[in-house]
Design an enzyme around this catalytic site. Structure first.
Site, PDB file in Angstrom:
ATOM      1  CB  ILE A   1      -0.972  -0.027   1.206  1.00 57.96           C
ATOM      2  CG1 ILE A   1      -2.014   1.074   1.107  1.00 57.96           C
ATOM      3  CG2 ILE A   1      -0.236   0.006   2.525  1.00 57.96           C
ATOM      4  CD1 ILE A   1      -3.189   0.861   2.028  1.00 57.96           C
ATOM      5  CG  ASP A   2       1.442   5.531  -2.393  1.00 65.09           C
ATOM      6  OD1 ASP A   2       2.665   5.656  -2.284  1.00 65.09           O
ATOM      7  OD2 ASP A   2       0.673   6.484  -2.588  1.00 65.09           O
ATOM      8  CE  LYS A   3       4.726   8.899   3.302  1.00 61.93           C
ATOM      9  NZ  LYS A   3       4.082  10.241   3.351  1.00 61.93           N
ATOM     10  CB  THR A   4       1.783  10.384  -0.415  1.00 61.08           C
ATOM     11  OG1 THR A   4       2.993  10.399   0.337  1.00 61.08           O
ATOM     12  CG2 THR A   4       1.250  11.803  -0.547  1.00 61.08           C
TER      13      THR A   4
END
Length: 634
Positions: free
Chosen positions: A373-376
C-alpha cells in the site's frame, strides 16, 4: 515525448486489437443485432411451456423454423469473431474459452438444425409432448452473453491504453533552448538532444531529463514520487521530464530525451505490465487445455459405443447422445452463472463505494495474501498539514502562526498554503504584507506589519515535535519566534481499516518514496507488517514482482502516476478515486472516495462473490447466498 517510437497504425475495424478480438466498436453492432434476435428466440422456445394454449391452430413447425431463422445470423454473423478464434485454436492446438464455448453452441445449433430439417428420422424415444427438444435459445443466448463480456473487456483495455498515452502529454510541446551566446529560442521538444542547455521558468513542466547547471528551485515531483512536498534542486541535482517547477528560474543540461526519459519508461512499464497481467480470470482457458480433448474423446466414444453395441440405427442414437455430451460440456457455469454472480457483486460494490473496472480483479481479491500500500494519498491525506507548534519564550502559538501565515500568504508553496490554512482554521486575522520574496530551497521573507519575518525550513529535524515531520522556523526581527511541524496527516479511517485488513488475514506492507525516518514512524504508528521507503516507481513494480515470486497473491493500493506500474503488475490493482487517471485506469478496482474502509468492504464482497461462483457450479440455488456476505459491505 515526440521522440518516442511511432505508434502502430490504427487497426482496421475487424482486425484483432486485444485477446484476438476486434475493437469494441466493431463488436457493438453485433451485440445489438444479437440482443434483438435472441429475445424473440427465448420467447418462442419458452412460450410453449409457459403458455401452452396461447396460439391455438398455429401451423406445424412454424415456431421451430422461426427459431432457426432468428438464431442463424446470431451464431454465424454476430458470433463470427468467436468462430474465427475457435478455428484458430483448433489449427494452432491452443484451446481456450472460445474453443469450449463455440464447440458447445455449435453442437447445440447443429443438432437443432438437424432436428428441424430431418425430424422424421429421429427416434420416437427422443420426442416429448412439445416435439423434439431444440437448443436454439441456448446457442443465441450464450453467444449474446459472451459478446457482451468481450465488449466490456475491450472497452476497459481501450480506456487503459488511452490513459497510458495521455501520460505523454505531461511534457510541454516546446522547450526554451539556450544558444552558445546565451540567448533563448523556443524549439519543439522533438528537436532537443542530449547536451542542450534548457531554461525552465516558474510554473512550467520540464521537457526532458537532465542535471541542473544554474539556479536553485523547488520542483513538484509528486507525479513521479507521489510525495506532496516539492523538493529543492541545486546545481548538479537530477531533474525529470513532466515534473513541475514551482519557484525560481533555472537552467539544466538535457541528458535523456524522448523514449529514454523516466516518464517514458514509466509508460512502458505500465504497458508491459498490462500485457503480462496474471490471467486470473482465464479459468476457462486453463480448463480447456485438457477439458476439450477429453470431451471430444467422450463424444467419439459415445458414437462408437452405440454403433457397435446398440441394435438397428444405434449410430443415430450414438450421434444424438454425442451431441448431448457436447452441449452439456458448453461452459454454462463459467459463461452464465459466473457472470451473473460477478454482475451482482459489481452492483453491490458500487453501492459500497467500490468501483469494479475488471470483474477478474474482484474475483482475484478473495485470494490475496499481501497488500502493498502506498503512503501518500492512500494511507494519508496526501497534503501537508500543521501538526504541532512550539513557540519560543515571549511568543504564543497564535503569535507564531499569525506571523508565519501572513508571511506565507502570497506564496504558492504547499507548505505555505498549509500554514495559511491552519491560521484560517483558527480564524486568526492576518496583518498586511509587503516586500515579499521567495528564496527557492530556503523559504520566504516579508514585512508583516512592522516586523521583518523569515519563514524557512529548519536545517535539522532530529528534534522534531512529530517524528518524520518537516520543521519550519519562524524568525521575527532576527529573533526565533517558534517552530511549526508539518506532515501528511493520516486519513481518519486508516488505523481501523488497517487493523481489520490484518484481521482478515492480509499482510499489510507500506511502500513509499518518502524518507526512511518518516516511513518508519508511520509504520510503527499503524502497526504495519513492514515497510519499504525511498522506492522509485520502477522499484514499486519490482517489489510487487518479488512478493509474487515468493508465491504470494499481491494486491497493490495507490493513487499516483508513480503507482501505475505496480498497480498494473499486481494480481489486483486498487486505486483511490481521488488519485490520478493513470492510476485509476491501471487498476482493476477503484475506491470511489479514497477511503480504506471501502477496501475492507471490497475484500468481504470479493470473498462472497468467489464463494457464490463456486456454489453456482454445484447447485442452482446458490445465488441467494451472496446477500449473506454482502451484509458486511453495507
Amino acid at each position: 515525448m515526440q521522440n518516442l517510437p511511432p505508434t502502430s497504425p490504427a487497426p482496421t475495424p475487424d482486425q484483432p486489437v486485444y485477446m484476438g478480438l476486434p475493437h469494441e466498436h466493431f463488436l457493438r453492432p453485433r451485440l445489438y443485432v444479437a440482443t434483438a434476435l435472441t429475445l424473440p428466440v427465448l420467447l418462442l422456445a419458452m412460450g410453449g411451456m409457459l403458455w401452452p394454449h396461447a396460439w391455438p391452430g398455429r401451423p406445424a413447425g412454424l415456431v421451430e423454423w422461426a427459431q432457426l431463422v432468428l438464431t442463424t445470423p446470431v451464431f454465424f454473423w454476430c458470433g463470427a469473431p468467436f468462430l474465427r478464434r475457435w478455428w484458430k485454436s483448433i489449427v494452432e492446438r491452443d484451446t481456450n474459452m472460445f474453443t469450449l464455448t463455440v464447440t458447445g453452441t455449435g453442437a447445440a445449433y447443429g443438432y437443432s438444425v438437424a432436428a428441424v430439417l430431418f425430424a422424421p428420422l429421429f427416434p420416437a424415444a427422443y420426442r416429448t409432448a412439445h416435439g423434439l427438444p431444440l437448443y436454439f435459445e441456448g446457442t443465441a443466448f450464450i453467444t449474446t452473453i459472451v459478446l457482451l463480456g468481450q465488449i466490456l473487456e475491450q472497452r476497459a483495455h481501450a480506456r487503459t491504453d488511452a490513459a497510458v498515452r495521455a501520460l505523454l502529454h505531461l511534457t510541454p510541446p516546446v522547450a526554451h533552448r539556450l544558444r552558445d551566446d546565451g540567448t533563448e529560442t523556443d524549439v519543439p521538444v522533438g528537436e532537443i538532444h542530449p547536451g542542450n542547455l534548457l531554461r525552465v521558468r516558474p510554473g512550467e513542466n520540464l521537457p526532458v531529463d537532465g542535471s541542473l547547471t544554474e539556479g536553485v528551485t523547488d520542483i513538484d515531483e509528486s507525479m513521479l514520487t507521489g510525495e506532496p512536498l516539492p523538493v529543492t534542486r541545486r546545481p548538479g541535482d537530477k531533474v525529470s521530464a513532466g515534473t513541475l517547477n514551482t519557484t525560481g528560474s533555472f537552467v539544466f543540461r538535457a541528458e535523456r530525451v524522448g523514449a529514454d526519459t523516466l516518464l517514458a519508461r514509466i509508460v512502458r512499464l505500465v504497458e508491459q505490465a498490462m500485457e503480462s497481467e496474471a490471467p486470473i480470470a482465464r479459468l476457462a482457458d486453463r480448463v480447456a487445455t485438457w477439458f476439450v480433448p477429453v470431451v471430444l474423446g467422450i463424444a467419439v466414444a459415445t458414437v462408437a459405443g452405440w454403433a457397435l453395441l446398440a441394435p438397428e440405427r444405434g449410430w443415430l442414437f450414438g450421434l444424438i447422445n454425442a451431441v448431448s455430451v457436447l452441449i452439456i460440456a458448453c461452459p454454462c457455469a463459467l459463461g452464465l452463472a459466473t457472470p451473473v454472480s460477478l454482475v451482482t457483486g459489481i452492483g453491490r460494490g458500487a453501492q459500497a463505494g467500490v468501483l469494479v473496472k475488471d470483474a477478474a480483479a474482484l474475483e482475484a481479491l478473495a485470494g490475496v495474501t499481501t497488500l502493498l500500500i502506498d503512503k501518500t494519498g492512500t494511507l494519508t491525506e496526501g497534503r501537508p498539514q500543521v501538526v504541532a507548534l512550539a513557540p519560543a519564550p515571549g511568543f504564543t502559538e497564535e503569535d507564531v502562526l499569525k506571523l508565519a501565515a501572513a508571511a506565507e500568504s502570497p506564496s504558492e508553496h504547499p507548505l505555505g498554503r498549509a500554514i495559511v490554512a491552519a491560521a484560517f482554521a483558527r480564524s486568526l486575522p492576518l496583518a498586511p504584507v509587503s516586500d515579499f520574496a521567495a528564496v527557492p530551497g530556503l523559504g520566504v521573507r516579508a514585512r508583516v506589519g512592522r516586523r521583518d519575518v523569515v519563514v524557512a525550513r529548519a536545517p535539522d529535524t532530529s528534534g522534531s515535535l512529530t517524528p518524520g515531520a518537516t520543521v519550519v522556523c519562524v524568525v521575527a526581527d532576527g529573533i526565533l519566534a517558534g517552530t511549526l511541524a508539518l506532515s501528511d496527516a493520516l486519513k481518519p479511517t486508516t488505523p481501523a481499516a488497517v487493523r481489520e485488513l490484518q484481521r482478515l488475514g492480509l499482510q499489510v506492507v507500506m511502500v513509499t518514496g518518502d524518507r526512511t525516518s518518516t516511513a518508519q514512524a508511520l509504520a510503527a504508528q499503524l502497526g504495519l507488517d513492514g515497510f519499504h521507503a525511498e522506492v522509485t516507481p520502477a522499484g514499486k513494480q519490482e517489489l510487487v514482482r518479488a512478493h509474487q515470486h515468493k508465491g504470494e497473491r499481491v494486491a497493490f493500493a495507490g493513487d499516483g502516476l508513480n503507482d501505475a506500474p505496480a498497480l498494473a503488475a499486481a494480481h489486483v490493482g486498487i486505486a483511490m478515486g481521488t488519485g490520478t487517471d493513470a492510476a485509476m485506469h491501471s487498476a482493476g478496482l477503484v475506491l470511489v472516495r479514497g477511503d480504506l474502509q471501502a477496501l475492507v468492504r471490497a475484500v468481504h464482497l470479493s470473498r462472497g462473490v468467489l464463494r457464490n461462483i463456486k456454489q453456482n457450479q454445484s447447485r442452482p440455488t446458490a445465488t441467494a447466498d451472496l446477500s449473506e456476505e454482502s451484509g458486511s459491505v453495507e
